[in-house]
Design an enzyme around this catalytic site. Sequence first.
Site: not given
Length: 448
Positions: A54, A56, A132
């Site tokens: 994936d 992003d 995070d």
Amino acid sequence: MELRVFAREQHGISRRNISNGALRVLYRLNEAGYEAFLVGGAVRDLLLGGHPKDFDVATNATPEQVRGLFRNCRLIGRRFRLAHVVFGQEIVEVATFRGIGEEGNADRHVVDGRIVRDNVYGSIEEDAIRRDFRVNALYYNIADFSVRDYVGGMEDLDRRVLHLIGDPEQRYREDPVRMLRAVRLAAKLGFTIDETAEQPFATLGELLCEAAPARLFDESLKLFLAGHGLASFRELDRCGLLRFVYPATAHALRRDADGSFRALVEHGLANTDDRVRSGKSVTPAFLFALLLWGGVRDRAERAIAGGAEVLHAWADAGDAVIAEQAQRVAVPRRFSLVMEEIWALQPRFEQRMKKRVMRFLSHPRFRAAYDFLVLRAEADPALAELAQWWADAQSADPETLGDMITQPVAAAPATPGAKPAAKRRRRRRRRKSSGGSDSGGPDSGEPT
């Protein structure tokens, strides 16, 4: 914050390892005059030599502006507004740089320290400190192919350690699931969790009990069905978070004096990891049947010791454990039904009478139940003979199977101390009287 820029020749990221869809999004945003960066786990994994699935993208374009550039784009989310650009099977997630914002802002809403809505946009610097972990705040710039590091992520990659960005207690209160993410990343990457990031687990772990059960189900799939399930399980147990997400599993481990249940879970998770790495299919039903087996077994044993019929005891135990677990992790019904059948069918392996054996072999859940028996036998040698008998039964021709069934076999109960089911008395049929009709109903046969 101290920005460090790593030029193209100072890092190992190659565009050959970035998906075509992600490159198209990055280039089009850049050509339209917007800033465009590959960000997060994809950058981290590329720097570690991995192959992300994936990708992003972070940009200063708003979701509406992104949609204006791509016809194959849809906007999703209310809590976090995102753009999804679709290229066949690939979805490239595009997020606008998040800003710091303030409580009370109409686009940023915080309840008890937890962010419930956040659509305040800002600069790339603000976006970096909103992420995070430091290793997830690295930005690959498509304009000059450099990597930007605002918070020390490259150093953490070198040291193989996970640091939270900002005050750990505040960040966990904002989103308690970050504790599970720390465990998952540590297991996946083989990193250690920094002491300051792990210390709040003891006092804030119970916040996970308030997280949405559906969200914890999704997080569980990432923990256990992504190829690093065994490491995730051990890390969850080590840092004390297992009891907040899987209380029945944690309780069974505490009662596991001989270590057989732990051996079963770890062996099953190792097999699952091997299947994932080999590209074979895995099912959440088998995973959750494995994790919750200890709780179901303990309940069934107590019920049987109290005089309950074996099959009913197992069925009731499965229902009870799934109902309790659903308060923490919402297992969809399509999986929990399979789990209940796998558990309830385990006692039937000891019933090796001809009629029951033939029916059991044709049961639609036989294979899943048998695979579970094999797993149990690998952790408990006392079940090895039983598992081998059923392995031979599946490949035997009818005549050989008949001989196997008529031969005396040693009993191998599904659980220690299990009592066999009470023998059913066959009801005698009444003869029809002349000119009359049989008042008895049809024979219902054996239960399937």
